[in-house]
Motif scaffolding. Sequence first.
Motif, short mmCIF file in Angstrom:
data_model
loop_
_atom_site.label_atom_id
_atom_site.label_comp_id
_atom_site.label_asym_id
_atom_site.label_seq_id
_atom_site.Cartn_x
_atom_site.Cartn_y
_atom_site.Cartn_z
N LEU A 118 9.04 0.67 -4.42
CA LEU A 118 8.50 0.97 -5.75
C LEU A 118 7.23 0.16 -6.00
O LEU A 118 6.23 0.68 -6.51
CB LEU A 118 9.55 0.67 -6.82
N LYS A 119 7.25 -1.09 -5.60
CA LYS A 119 6.08 -1.96 -5.75
C LYS A 119 4.90 -1.43 -4.93
O LYS A 119 3.76 -1.42 -5.40
CB LYS A 119 6.46 -3.38 -5.31
N LEU A 120 5.18 -0.97 -3.71
CA LEU A 120 4.14 -0.36 -2.89
C LEU A 120 3.54 0.86 -3.59
O LEU A 120 2.32 1.07 -3.58
CB LEU A 120 4.69 0.05 -1.53
N SER A 121 4.39 1.65 -4.20
CA SER A 121 3.94 2.85 -4.90
C SER A 121 3.11 2.53 -6.13
O SER A 121 2.11 3.19 -6.40
CB SER A 121 5.16 3.69 -5.30
N GLU A 122 3.51 1.52 -6.86
CA GLU A 122 2.85 1.19 -8.13
C GLU A 122 1.61 0.32 -7.96
O GLU A 122 0.66 0.42 -8.73
CB GLU A 122 3.83 0.49 -9.06
N GLU A 123 1.61 -0.56 -6.95
CA GLU A 123 0.55 -1.56 -6.85
C GLU A 123 -0.42 -1.36 -5.69
O GLU A 123 -1.32 -2.16 -5.51
CB GLU A 123 1.18 -2.96 -6.77
N ASP A 151 7.39 -8.53 3.23
CA ASP A 151 6.41 -9.15 2.33
C ASP A 151 5.01 -9.11 2.94
O ASP A 151 4.03 -8.85 2.22
CB ASP A 151 6.81 -10.59 2.00
N GLU A 152 4.90 -9.34 4.23
CA GLU A 152 3.60 -9.27 4.90
C GLU A 152 3.07 -7.83 4.88
O GLU A 152 1.86 -7.62 4.72
CB GLU A 152 3.70 -9.77 6.34
N PHE A 153 3.96 -6.87 5.03
CA PHE A 153 3.55 -5.47 4.96
C PHE A 153 2.97 -5.18 3.58
O PHE A 153 1.91 -4.54 3.47
CB PHE A 153 4.73 -4.53 5.26
N PHE A 154 3.65 -5.62 2.53
CA PHE A 154 3.16 -5.39 1.18
C PHE A 154 1.79 -6.04 0.97
O PHE A 154 0.88 -5.43 0.41
CB PHE A 154 4.14 -5.89 0.12
N LYS A 155 1.65 -7.27 1.43
CA LYS A 155 0.36 -7.97 1.28
C LYS A 155 -0.75 -7.22 2.00
O LYS A 155 -1.85 -7.04 1.46
CB LYS A 155 0.46 -9.40 1.82
N MET A 156 -0.47 -6.76 3.21
CA MET A 156 -1.48 -6.03 3.98
C MET A 156 -1.80 -4.69 3.30
O MET A 156 -2.97 -4.30 3.21
CB MET A 156 -0.98 -5.78 5.40
N ALA A 157 -0.79 -4.01 2.80
CA ALA A 157 -1.02 -2.73 2.10
C ALA A 157 -1.87 -2.95 0.86
O ALA A 157 -2.73 -2.12 0.53
CB ALA A 157 0.31 -2.09 1.73
N SER A 158 -1.67 -4.07 0.19
CA SER A 158 -2.45 -4.39 -1.01
C SER A 158 -3.92 -4.62 -0.67
O SER A 158 -4.80 -4.30 -1.47
CB SER A 158 -1.90 -5.64 -1.69
N VAL A 159 -4.18 -5.15 0.52
CA VAL A 159 -5.56 -5.42 0.94
C VAL A 159 -6.21 -4.13 1.47
O VAL A 159 -7.33 -3.79 1.11
CB VAL A 159 -5.59 -6.53 2.01
#
Length: 174
Positions: A118-123, A151-159
Amino acid sequence: LCSNNNPYASFGATLARDEEQNLWSTPHDVTHTEADDDRVLYNMIVVRNQLDKDSEEWQKLNYDIYTLRQTRKEVRSRWKHILEDLGFQKEADSLLSVTKLSIISDSQNMSKARDILLKLSEETNIFPTSWELSERYLFVVDRLIALDAADEFFKMASVVYPRRPGGDRADEGP
């Protein structure tokens, strides 16, 4: 000889039929129609195949089917890109492979996996604006949790696929 005795007579037709039933554009994907988003696509294909090919409705459905398949390919490509950037070059395809036999590695991870998805989808912009979250990526996130890489995947996706300022999502990643 009668064509019924020729084991290769329907070979081309079989390939075309397999491709038509191939909802995820992965050859011989046995998992189609298992998830809700698969059923939606499958139903679109069934309706389209009942229409006259020259009709406007057939053309519209055919375009919608093509667009949905392309969107799925793009989302998978985004996930694979991030996995490879995290060092999972050889494992990316297997991490993204979800079948009806796939299981959640630890039931305690289910809640965390949903939260991260959900966080990946929203952010982030890893999913297009019109994308409905797919159950398939819940399994992928679960695998990332088991590998201690979520968590690293989320950080990388955010970048790599940041959300645009103002809450708008870009149609494409960088």
